[in-house]
Design a protein around this motif. Structure first.
Motif, PDB file in Angstrom:
ATOM      1  N   ASN A 159      16.013 -28.032 -12.316  1.00 60.91           N
ATOM      2  CA  ASN A 159      17.110 -27.782 -11.381  1.00 60.91           C
ATOM      3  C   ASN A 159      16.582 -27.808  -9.959  1.00 60.91           C
ATOM      4  O   ASN A 159      15.382 -28.036  -9.740  1.00 60.91           O
ATOM      5  CB  ASN A 159      17.827 -26.454 -11.692  1.00 60.91           C
ATOM      6  N   LYS A 160      17.447 -27.564  -8.981  1.00 61.59           N
ATOM      7  CA  LYS A 160      17.033 -27.686  -7.581  1.00 61.59           C
ATOM      8  C   LYS A 160      15.997 -26.631  -7.196  1.00 61.59           C
ATOM      9  O   LYS A 160      15.271 -26.797  -6.206  1.00 61.59           O
ATOM     10  CB  LYS A 160      18.247 -27.597  -6.658  1.00 61.59           C
TER      11      LYS A 160
ATOM     12  N   PHE B   9      12.326 -25.379 -15.130  1.00 59.01           N
ATOM     13  CA  PHE B   9      12.298 -26.335 -16.220  1.00 59.01           C
ATOM     14  C   PHE B   9      13.555 -26.190 -17.085  1.00 59.01           C
ATOM     15  O   PHE B   9      13.869 -25.109 -17.564  1.00 59.01           O
ATOM     16  CB  PHE B   9      11.042 -26.071 -17.065  1.00 59.01           C
ATOM     17  N   LEU B  10      14.314 -27.313 -17.286  1.00 56.88           N
ATOM     18  CA  LEU B  10      15.562 -27.289 -18.042  1.00 56.88           C
ATOM     19  C   LEU B  10      15.473 -28.051 -19.357  1.00 56.88           C
ATOM     20  O   LEU B  10      16.348 -27.923 -20.203  1.00 56.88           O
ATOM     21  CB  LEU B  10      16.705 -27.889 -17.210  1.00 56.88           C
ATOM     22  N   GLY B  11      14.435 -28.877 -19.525  1.00 52.41           N
ATOM     23  CA  GLY B  11      14.335 -29.679 -20.739  1.00 52.41           C
ATOM     24  C   GLY B  11      13.813 -31.066 -20.408  1.00 52.41           C
ATOM     25  O   GLY B  11      13.046 -31.249 -19.465  1.00 52.41           O
TER      26      GLY B  11
END
Length: 534
Positions: free
Chosen positions: A118-119, A123-125
């Motif tokens: 994201n900004k 870590f999102l994936g």
């Protein structure tokens, strides 16, 4: 306050732009020829595009929520790849993998994987892109010419992928363009609001005055700074907009319309319209329209009709009684041919008298003076008298006219007998006129104890009312196309008068109809006399 509102508006617009961007990305993803999926940190599939479904053989509902490593023959290699430091340091990593398809086949694929953040950098994936390289693998083992041909095909595919990546980069430009278009639409809306000829007032979700246009300011000589931001319920008594407190209350209602006479030469029609967006209501628009001239014209028209009808009544009555004397032989014997001629004239005169009476009833309705003799009466007796008077016409058309008397006792109700008689007469008369020979008409009266209402219904097997004419059925002078074909004579005032009589008693009138099968008209009269308006 203005800065805060502008900031809130800008934020709202930005959120709408982002939602549009998300939809755009989803549409673009489904269009891409490259098989793409998105996984969360646990390796669970979140999103797949059409190409991904075609490649793996799994439908979207089958693969979303499952571990992505279940698709690969070498699961350990996949786990090592996503946990490697190299991936964290590089933007994109590619590996040759073996994909296990749903139908049991295994194909070599080229997998590209990158980290999603994201900004804030969290870590999102991962993003995973797969391309089928089975043909490439076969061609490598073949002739050099075929290898070169396959290489060329791969280069073309690579070019398509590059173009897709370029298209994704162009999304930011599209967002900027969408923002400009949104601002342009906002400016158009503001221009319409400011230049609208009627008075406009906008209330936000908390029922506070958000905007007023010049039309409203001119109506009441308002200073916008004194009312903007004020809640309707908290307006001072001296405020020119104080009358809105009684109309809107403490919360802005849904769609609403009311006429209000503020002073001798100012009558306003006040309408409220809820302003809706995808996520729900964002406010209420109040429209104030000056209808003083329309009301004056309407009053003059009503007075003219009333005077004309009264003037016609006397000569028509004189003609009626003269014709009656001739028909009865009081002025000498007449031939059968003369009798038939005078009888037609007498019936035409009767229709004129009914028309004059209907016009007078309409003027009384418009002047608000319609109920005169309100007494406690037995509505069963009134209904029976009307049915008896209509039985001759029903027999002439061989129509079965049946009155279904209530099983339980019905209490008396305070009504104007003459006016309720007109209602029942009009409904039964219409049923007979627009029901073909050998039809049926059922009249019933019931006491709705839980609602404290008396319900009267008139059901016929007539021509019915077309769907596209139902909304106009209670309008003045309206007659349906099929009704005119079947019965040319008629004023189109009967149901209008019936509706106003019922509503003057505090009741309701409505109908159910199926074209070419029949119609049932219902009306209710409340037991409580307090609901009756004279």
């Amino acid at each position: 306050m203005d800065d805060k509102k502008r900031t809130e508006n800008l934020l709202k617009m930005t959120m709408e732009d982002l939602e549009e961007l998300e939809r755009y990305i989803e549409e673009l993803s489904s269009f891409l020829p490259l098989a793409v999926c998105t996984i969360n940190p646990s390796g669970v599939v979140l999103v797949v595009n059409s190409a991904f479904q075609n490649l793996t053989g799994y439908r979207e509902v089958e693969i979303i929520g499952e571990k992505v490593d279940s698709l690969f023959l070498n699961k350990k290699d996949f786990q090592n790849l996503i946990e490697s430091k190299t991936l964290k340091e590089k933007t994109i990593l590619t590996r040759r993998m073996t994909l296990s398809k749903k139908e049991g086949g295994k194909i070599p694929v080229n997998m590209a994987i990158s980290i999603r953040r994201n900004k804030e950098g969290n870590f999102l994936g991962h993003f995973i892109a797969l391309s089928d390289i089975s043909e490439f693998e076969k061609l490598k083992q073949g002739l050099e010419e075929k290898v070169k041909e396959r290489t060329k095909n791969l280069e073309e595919q690579t070019q398509e992928i590059t173009q897709s990546r370029v298209a994704l980069m162009n999304i930011l430009e599209d967002v900027e363009k969408a923002k400009e278009e949104s601002e342009e639409e906002r400016d158009k809306t503001l221009a319409i609001f400011e230049n609208f000829p009627e008075g406009l007032l906008f209330l936000d979700q908390k029922n506070r005055i958000s905007s007023i246009n010049p039309g409203l300011r001119n109506f009441f000589e308002l200073d916008p700074e004194k009312v903007i931001g004020e809640k309707i319920a908290e307006l001072e008594k001296e405020s020119p907009l104080n009358f809105l407190v009684d109309i809107l209350g403490t919360t802005s209602a849904g769609a609403y319309k009311k006429e209000l006479e503020l002073k001798e030469n100012l009558i306003l029609e006040i309408s409220t319209i809820p302003v809706m967006r995808v996520k729900g209501k964002i406010g209420t628009l109040v429209i104030l329209r000056n209808i003083t001239r329309e009301k004056t014209v309407e009053r003059l028209k009503t007075e003219f009709v009333s005077i004309s009808a009264h003037q016609l009544r006397t000569p028509l009555s004189a003609v009626k009684w003269t014709l009656k004397m001739i028909l009865d032989g009081d002025l000498g014997k007449i031939s059968e041919e003369q009798h038939e001629f005078f009888l037609k004239t007498y019936k035409s005169n009767e229709r004129m008298i009914r028309l004059v009476n209907d016009l007078l009833n309409v003027t009384r309705i418009e002047e608000g003076r319609f109920l005169y003799n309100v007494k406690s009466q037995n509505i069963i007796k009134i209904a029976q008298e009307v049915i008896n008077s209509c039985s001759v016409l029903a027999k002439r058309k061989k129509i079965a006219l049946k009155f279904q008397e209530p099983k339980s006792k019905i209490p008396k109700v305070k009504i104007d007998t003459e006016k309720i008689n007109i209602v029942i007469q009009n409904l039964i008369d219409n049923a007979i006129r627009y029901t073909k020979n050998n039809g049926k008409i059922n009249i019933s009266v019931k006491y709705l104890k839980d609602q404290k209402n008396i319900l009267v219904s008139v059901k016929d097997t007539g021509i019915g009312i077309p769907k596209n004419q139902e909304k106009r059925i209670f309008k003045r002078f309206f007659r349906g196309v099929e009704a005119i074909k079947m019965e040319t004579m008629g004023t189109g005032l009967g149901l209008f008068i019936a509706k106003n009589i019922v509503e003057a008693h505090g009741g309701k009138i409505w109908f159910e109809s199926v074209e070419n099968k029949g119609t049932t008209f219902y009306f209710t009269i409340p037991i409580a006399s307090a609901t009756i308006s004279k």
